[in-house]
Design a protein around this motif. Structure first.
Motif, mmCIF file in Angstrom:
data_model
loop_
_atom_site.group_PDB
_atom_site.id
_atom_site.type_symbol
_atom_site.label_atom_id
_atom_site.label_comp_id
_atom_site.label_asym_id
_atom_site.label_seq_id
_atom_site.Cartn_x
_atom_site.Cartn_y
_atom_site.Cartn_z
ATOM 1 N N HIS A 213 59.371 9.202 8.694
ATOM 2 C CA HIS A 213 59.755 10.435 9.387
ATOM 3 C C HIS A 213 58.519 11.239 9.797
ATOM 4 O O HIS A 213 57.512 11.262 9.087
ATOM 5 N N LYS A 214 58.655 11.927 10.911
ATOM 6 C CA LYS A 214 57.534 12.720 11.415
ATOM 7 C C LYS A 214 57.386 14.040 10.656
ATOM 8 O O LYS A 214 56.292 14.587 10.581
ATOM 9 N N THR A 215 58.499 14.562 10.144
ATOM 10 C CA THR A 215 58.453 15.820 9.389
ATOM 11 C C THR A 215 59.119 15.638 8.028
ATOM 12 O O THR A 215 59.767 14.616 7.773
ATOM 13 N N VAL A 216 58.987 16.643 7.185
ATOM 14 C CA VAL A 216 59.490 16.553 5.812
ATOM 15 C C VAL A 216 61.005 16.745 5.755
ATOM 16 O O VAL A 216 61.685 16.108 4.944
ATOM 17 N N LYS A 217 61.558 17.595 6.606
ATOM 18 C CA LYS A 217 62.974 17.947 6.507
ATOM 19 C C LYS A 217 63.916 16.746 6.625
ATOM 20 O O LYS A 217 64.814 16.586 5.791
ATOM 21 N N PRO A 218 63.782 15.877 7.637
ATOM 22 C CA PRO A 218 64.680 14.713 7.693
ATOM 23 C C PRO A 218 64.476 13.768 6.511
ATOM 24 O O PRO A 218 65.443 13.171 6.021
ATOM 25 N N ALA A 219 63.239 13.633 6.045
ATOM 26 C CA ALA A 219 62.982 12.790 4.873
ATOM 27 C C ALA A 219 63.672 13.374 3.650
ATOM 28 O O ALA A 219 64.263 12.642 2.842
ATOM 29 N N ILE B 145 55.235 14.398 2.252
ATOM 30 C CA ILE B 145 54.629 15.716 2.080
ATOM 31 C C ILE B 145 53.105 15.612 2.088
ATOM 32 O O ILE B 145 52.409 16.434 2.703
ATOM 33 N N ILE B 146 52.583 14.600 1.415
ATOM 34 C CA ILE B 146 51.128 14.423 1.358
ATOM 35 C C ILE B 146 50.560 14.173 2.747
ATOM 36 O O ILE B 146 49.548 14.768 3.141
ATOM 37 N N VAL B 147 51.219 13.299 3.516
ATOM 38 C CA VAL B 147 50.739 12.988 4.861
ATOM 39 C C VAL B 147 50.783 14.214 5.760
ATOM 40 O O VAL B 147 49.836 14.485 6.518
ATOM 41 N N ASN B 148 51.879 14.993 5.676
ATOM 42 C CA ASN B 148 52.042 16.144 6.565
ATOM 43 C C ASN B 148 51.203 17.337 6.143
ATOM 44 O O ASN B 148 50.539 17.966 6.974
ATOM 45 N N ARG B 149 51.261 17.695 4.863
ATOM 46 C CA ARG B 149 50.587 18.912 4.408
ATOM 47 C C ARG B 149 49.073 18.779 4.403
ATOM 48 O O ARG B 149 48.358 19.753 4.619
ATOM 49 N N LEU B 150 48.590 17.567 4.122
ATOM 50 C CA LEU B 150 47.137 17.360 4.099
ATOM 51 C C LEU B 150 46.598 16.958 5.469
ATOM 52 O O LEU B 150 45.381 16.740 5.607
ATOM 53 N N HIS B 151 47.507 16.838 6.440
ATOM 54 C CA HIS B 151 47.122 16.497 7.816
ATOM 55 C C HIS B 151 46.252 15.236 7.854
ATOM 56 O O HIS B 151 45.169 15.209 8.460
ATOM 57 N N ILE B 152 46.746 14.210 7.198
ATOM 58 C CA ILE B 152 46.015 12.948 7.140
ATOM 59 C C ILE B 152 46.066 12.269 8.505
ATOM 60 O O ILE B 152 47.144 12.017 9.043
ATOM 61 N N ARG B 153 44.919 11.967 9.059
ATOM 62 C CA ARG B 153 44.832 11.329 10.372
ATOM 63 C C ARG B 153 44.415 9.859 10.277
ATOM 64 O O ARG B 153 44.581 9.110 11.242
ATOM 65 N N SER B 154 43.883 9.477 9.150
ATOM 66 C CA SER B 154 43.463 8.084 8.978
ATOM 67 C C SER B 154 44.682 7.167 8.999
ATOM 68 O O SER B 154 45.627 7.359 8.234
ATOM 69 N N THR C 177 64.406 13.654 -8.218
ATOM 70 C CA THR C 177 64.206 12.378 -7.532
ATOM 71 C C THR C 177 64.117 12.574 -6.025
ATOM 72 O O THR C 177 63.382 11.848 -5.345
ATOM 73 N N THR C 178 64.850 13.561 -5.503
ATOM 74 C CA THR C 178 64.755 13.858 -4.069
ATOM 75 C C THR C 178 63.358 14.357 -3.719
ATOM 76 O O THR C 178 62.740 13.888 -2.751
ATOM 77 N N CYS C 179 62.860 15.288 -4.508
ATOM 78 C CA CYS C 179 61.523 15.842 -4.243
ATOM 79 C C CYS C 179 60.440 14.788 -4.406
ATOM 80 O O CYS C 179 59.508 14.698 -3.598
#
Length: 314
Positions: A98-104, A157-166, A148-150
């Protein structure tokens, strides 16, 4: 001992025999059986009719629709035949990058809620005087679904919040981390939802099917075995599609047609999940065994047999 457990005792001794039974029981057409037909089949079998090909359909209805401890009809959505059609779409959706956290978060919540309900409905309730959930059980279920959901959306969350581009790190968190994470969360879902069994104990039986008491050790063994089967189910479902997708991406054809990799991965997830359900259900017998020296000390003095039986649940 319930007639369903007696059936598992005589027909579910090996993994292959249990696998053959589960392949039949997971037929979604059994969900169309009416409550009246289910009760009729159960009454017919409880009256002592012999197991034969003639009443094989009645056995399949009973085993797939009736709880072996309470004798009550399982909620339709939580019967074993409903597990694949209900859980498979949620599994595939929860594994999407998912591109954002909400649908995930949304799909993880649905998946963890359903699996928690399935685990609770198919638990061992042999020591429960009242079949309705206690406040403690409701709190356990709600807490299990929440954490378990969180935890399930933590990679997103890690990919989105930390803005990982690698690209390497993105693939690591989206496709590698979910494999062990899915197995661990599936294990914890069973272990916590059914945690009260370990405190109250479950009934154990002698070789004649007579109840000889309640054992906490047998409950711990039953919950642990079921939790391991669920970890195998979800861990394998997460691992195989990602592994195959990684292999396909290295081929020239899929390098030129990269858009085909995603639908193949999702189709494989659905296929592997459906393939693994009967196999994971068959890893341990429904009517488990525990040696006399391993049960509770107060129970050891009351029994003479060296091996006792218990209902594992599902």
């Amino acid at each position: 001992m319930d007639t369903n457990l007696l059936y598992w005792k005589s027909h579910g001794e090996s993994v292959f025999s249990r696998l053959k039974i589960w392949v039949n029981l997971l037929d979604p057409s059994f969900l169309l059986t009416s409550d009246a037909e289910i009760q009729e089949s159960s009454t017919q079998l409880r009256n002592g009719e012999q197991i034969s090909k003639k009443d094989e359909h009645a056995w399949n209805i009973s085993l797939s629709s009736i709880h072996a401890d309470s004798g009550s009809v399982l909620p339709q959505v939580f019967r074993p035949p409903a597990f694949l059609p209900c859980a498979a779409p949620l599994v595939v959706a929860s594994f999407l990058p998912h591109k954002t956290v909400k649908p995930a978060l949304f799909w993880q919540f649905l998946l963890q809620s359903y699996t928690a309900g399935f685990n609770f409905a198919n638990r061992n309730c042999s020591s429960e005087k009242v079949q309705t959930p206690s406040p403690k059980q409701l709190i356990l279920i709600a807490g299990t679904v929440s954490y378990t959901t969180c935890a399930g959306v933590l990679p997103q969350i890690i990919v989105n919040r930390l803005h990982i581009r690698s690209l390497f790190l993105q693939n690591f968190f989206r496709f590698f981390v979910p494999v062990p994470l899915s197995a661990i969360l599936a294990f914890l879902n069973v272990f916590t939802v059914r945690g009260e069994e370990c405190e109250t104990g479950i009934q154990v039986f002698d070789s004649n099917g007579n109840s000889v008491g309640v054992s906490k050790a047998a409950a711990e063994k039953a919950v642990m075995e079921t939790a391991l089967t669920r970890a195998v189910l979800f861990g394998t479902t997460a691992a195989v599609p990602n592994l195959m997708a990684s292999v396909l991406q290295r081929t020239r054809f899929f390098q030129n047609n990269a858009l085909l990799v995603a639908p193949i991965r999702h189709g494989l997830a659905f296929f592997v999940f459906g393939l693994m359900i009967p196999l994971s259900f068959s890893l341990y017998p429904q009517l488990g065994t525990i040696r006399k020296e391993n049960v509770d000390e107060d129970l050891q003095a009351k029994v003479a047999e060296e091996k006792l039986f218990y209902h594992r649940g599902l």
